[in-house]
Write a protein that holds these residues in place. Sequence first.
Motif, mmCIF file in Angstrom:
data_model
loop_
_atom_site.group_PDB
_atom_site.id
_atom_site.type_symbol
_atom_site.label_atom_id
_atom_site.label_comp_id
_atom_site.label_asym_id
_atom_site.label_seq_id
_atom_site.Cartn_x
_atom_site.Cartn_y
_atom_site.Cartn_z
ATOM 1 N N TYR A 16 0.797 -1.217 0.000
ATOM 2 C CA TYR A 16 0.000 0.000 0.000
ATOM 3 C C TYR A 16 0.834 1.275 0.000
ATOM 4 C CZ TYR A 16 -3.456 -3.519 1.008
ATOM 5 O OH TYR A 16 -4.237 -4.639 0.938
ATOM 6 N N GLY A 17 2.005 1.238 0.610
ATOM 7 C CA GLY A 17 2.881 2.408 0.578
ATOM 8 C C GLY A 17 3.354 2.714 -0.833
ATOM 9 N N LEU A 18 3.752 1.678 -1.562
ATOM 10 C CA LEU A 18 4.157 1.865 -2.958
ATOM 11 C C LEU A 18 2.968 2.268 -3.820
ATOM 12 C CD1 LEU A 18 6.656 -1.081 -3.529
ATOM 13 C CD2 LEU A 18 7.170 1.371 -3.489
ATOM 14 N N ALA A 19 1.826 1.646 -3.572
ATOM 15 C CA ALA A 19 0.620 2.006 -4.328
ATOM 16 C C ALA A 19 0.307 3.483 -4.131
ATOM 17 C CB ALA A 19 -0.558 1.142 -3.888
ATOM 18 N N GLU A 20 0.413 3.947 -2.894
ATOM 19 C CA GLU A 20 0.149 5.358 -2.602
ATOM 20 C C GLU A 20 1.080 6.258 -3.398
ATOM 21 O OE1 GLU A 20 1.153 9.143 -0.944
ATOM 22 O OE2 GLU A 20 2.408 7.402 -0.536
ATOM 23 N N ARG A 21 2.352 5.906 -3.468
ATOM 24 C CA ARG A 21 3.313 6.726 -4.221
ATOM 25 C C ARG A 21 2.960 6.795 -5.708
ATOM 26 N NH1 ARG A 21 8.892 4.393 -1.998
ATOM 27 N NH2 ARG A 21 8.435 4.674 0.206
ATOM 28 N N TYR A 22 2.616 5.647 -6.274
ATOM 29 C CA TYR A 22 2.281 5.628 -7.702
ATOM 30 C C TYR A 22 0.984 6.383 -7.988
ATOM 31 C CZ TYR A 22 6.042 2.366 -8.728
ATOM 32 O OH TYR A 22 7.281 1.777 -8.893
ATOM 33 N N PHE A 23 -0.025 6.179 -7.139
ATOM 34 C CA PHE A 23 -1.278 6.907 -7.357
ATOM 35 C C PHE A 23 -1.078 8.410 -7.155
ATOM 36 C CE2 PHE A 23 -3.534 2.763 -6.421
ATOM 37 C CZ PHE A 23 -4.057 2.621 -7.695
ATOM 38 N N GLN A 24 -0.233 8.782 -6.206
ATOM 39 C CA GLN A 24 0.072 10.203 -6.009
ATOM 40 C C GLN A 24 0.701 10.779 -7.267
ATOM 41 O OE1 GLN A 24 -0.728 12.138 -3.226
ATOM 42 N NE2 GLN A 24 -0.133 13.800 -4.575
ATOM 43 N N LEU A 40 -5.753 6.220 -4.827
ATOM 44 C CA LEU A 40 -5.013 6.924 -3.782
ATOM 45 C C LEU A 40 -5.783 6.866 -2.466
ATOM 46 C CD1 LEU A 40 -2.550 8.652 -3.028
ATOM 47 C CD2 LEU A 40 -3.850 10.657 -3.797
ATOM 48 N N ALA A 41 -7.082 7.121 -2.513
ATOM 49 C CA ALA A 41 -7.907 7.079 -1.303
ATOM 50 C C ALA A 41 -7.893 5.684 -0.678
ATOM 51 C CB ALA A 41 -9.338 7.500 -1.632
ATOM 52 N N ALA A 42 -8.049 4.660 -1.500
ATOM 53 C CA ALA A 42 -8.047 3.283 -0.989
ATOM 54 C C ALA A 42 -6.691 2.934 -0.376
ATOM 55 C CB ALA A 42 -8.417 2.309 -2.102
ATOM 56 N N SER A 43 -5.624 3.424 -0.987
ATOM 57 C CA SER A 43 -4.286 3.191 -0.426
ATOM 58 C C SER A 43 -4.169 3.854 0.944
ATOM 59 C CB SER A 43 -3.208 3.731 -1.364
ATOM 60 O OG SER A 43 -3.242 3.068 -2.608
ATOM 61 N N TYR A 44 -4.629 5.089 1.034
ATOM 62 C CA TYR A 44 -4.609 5.778 2.327
ATOM 63 C C TYR A 44 -5.426 5.020 3.369
ATOM 64 C CZ TYR A 44 -2.500 10.073 0.377
ATOM 65 O OH TYR A 44 -1.673 10.996 -0.196
ATOM 66 N N ASP A 45 -6.586 4.478 2.963
ATOM 67 C CA ASP A 45 -7.385 3.687 3.896
ATOM 68 C C ASP A 45 -6.571 2.528 4.460
ATOM 69 O OD1 ASP A 45 -9.840 5.044 3.951
ATOM 70 O OD2 ASP A 45 -10.624 3.923 2.227
ATOM 71 N N GLN A 46 -5.896 1.818 3.576
ATOM 72 C CA GLN A 46 -5.129 0.653 4.008
ATOM 73 C C GLN A 46 -3.935 1.035 4.878
ATOM 74 O OE1 GLN A 46 -6.101 -2.507 3.686
ATOM 75 N NE2 GLN A 46 -7.934 -1.691 2.700
ATOM 76 N N LEU A 47 -3.465 2.257 4.733
ATOM 77 C CA LEU A 47 -2.357 2.750 5.553
ATOM 78 C C LEU A 47 -2.849 3.398 6.846
ATOM 79 C CD1 LEU A 47 -0.223 4.311 2.680
ATOM 80 C CD2 LEU A 47 0.314 2.220 3.976
ATOM 81 N N GLY A 48 -4.188 3.454 7.021
ATOM 82 C CA GLY A 48 -4.757 4.054 8.208
ATOM 83 C C GLY A 48 -4.731 5.573 8.210
ATOM 84 N N ARG A 49 -4.530 6.169 7.047
ATOM 85 C CA ARG A 49 -4.504 7.630 6.913
ATOM 86 C C ARG A 49 -5.873 8.109 6.444
ATOM 87 N NH1 ARG A 49 -0.052 10.731 7.012
ATOM 88 N NH2 ARG A 49 -1.740 12.186 7.465
ATOM 89 N N PHE A 50 -6.838 7.992 7.319
ATOM 90 C CA PHE A 50 -8.218 8.278 6.961
ATOM 91 C C PHE A 50 -8.449 9.749 6.659
ATOM 92 C CE2 PHE A 50 -8.457 4.456 9.768
ATOM 93 C CZ PHE A 50 -8.718 3.562 8.749
ATOM 94 N N ASP A 51 -7.682 10.628 7.276
ATOM 95 C CA ASP A 51 -7.800 12.056 6.980
ATOM 96 C C ASP A 51 -7.459 12.328 5.521
ATOM 97 O OD1 ASP A 51 -5.134 11.249 7.661
ATOM 98 O OD2 ASP A 51 -4.563 13.334 8.045
ATOM 99 N N LEU A 52 -6.393 11.700 5.037
ATOM 100 C CA LEU A 52 -6.005 11.871 3.632
ATOM 101 C C LEU A 52 -6.950 11.127 2.704
ATOM 102 C CD1 LEU A 52 -2.124 11.588 4.008
ATOM 103 C CD2 LEU A 52 -3.506 13.664 3.758
ATOM 104 N N LEU A 79 -15.984 1.333 7.612
ATOM 105 C CA LEU A 79 -15.919 0.007 8.215
ATOM 106 C C LEU A 79 -14.542 -0.207 8.846
ATOM 107 C CD1 LEU A 79 -17.302 -2.768 8.614
ATOM 108 C CD2 LEU A 79 -16.358 -3.425 6.401
ATOM 109 N N LEU A 80 -13.479 0.182 8.132
ATOM 110 C CA LEU A 80 -12.124 0.060 8.671
ATOM 111 C C LEU A 80 -11.938 0.910 9.926
ATOM 112 C CD1 LEU A 80 -9.982 0.208 5.398
ATOM 113 C CD2 LEU A 80 -10.436 -1.805 6.824
ATOM 114 N N ARG A 81 -12.625 2.016 9.996
ATOM 115 C CA ARG A 81 -12.519 2.920 11.149
ATOM 116 C C ARG A 81 -13.355 2.449 12.342
ATOM 117 N NH1 ARG A 81 -12.982 8.813 8.094
ATOM 118 N NH2 ARG A 81 -12.273 8.003 6.094
ATOM 119 N N GLY A 82 -14.216 1.462 12.110
ATOM 120 C CA GLY A 82 -15.076 0.966 13.170
ATOM 121 C C GLY A 82 -16.386 1.716 13.303
#
Length: 118
Positions: A16-24, A40-52, A79-82
């Motif tokens: 997900y970190g690499l995915a985030e870089r490529y989508f960015q 990019l949003a889905a990558s941030y979700d998986q990284l727990g960066r819900f604000d981004l 759902l990931l955030r509970g």
Amino acid sequence: DQPQRLGREQFARANYGLAERYFQAAVERSPLDGDSWMGLAASYDQLGRFDLADRAYDQVARIQGNTPQLLNNRGYSYLLRGDAARANALFRQALSLSPDNPTINNNTAILERTRVVR
């Protein structure tokens, strides 16, 4: 198109970190590419960066509107955030637009299973 393709590949591999870089890189190259913003949003979700993730989802909404995929992905984010209530509301909205969508139906089933377990 190469950064988006590489982002999708890395996302599928759970990198997900690499995915985030490529989508960015993809959204910097093509700011109106809703699919890259979604990745990019889905990558941030998986990284727990819900604000981004929220900011990226807002971009998708501005570009594409509230599509079933966007509503589904935002629901999964909650759902990931509970936040089951908000996830359920978004999944229901998505299902109203695309009732036979297997991804949305699967995520709704996941939500129901998590409610039973709790």
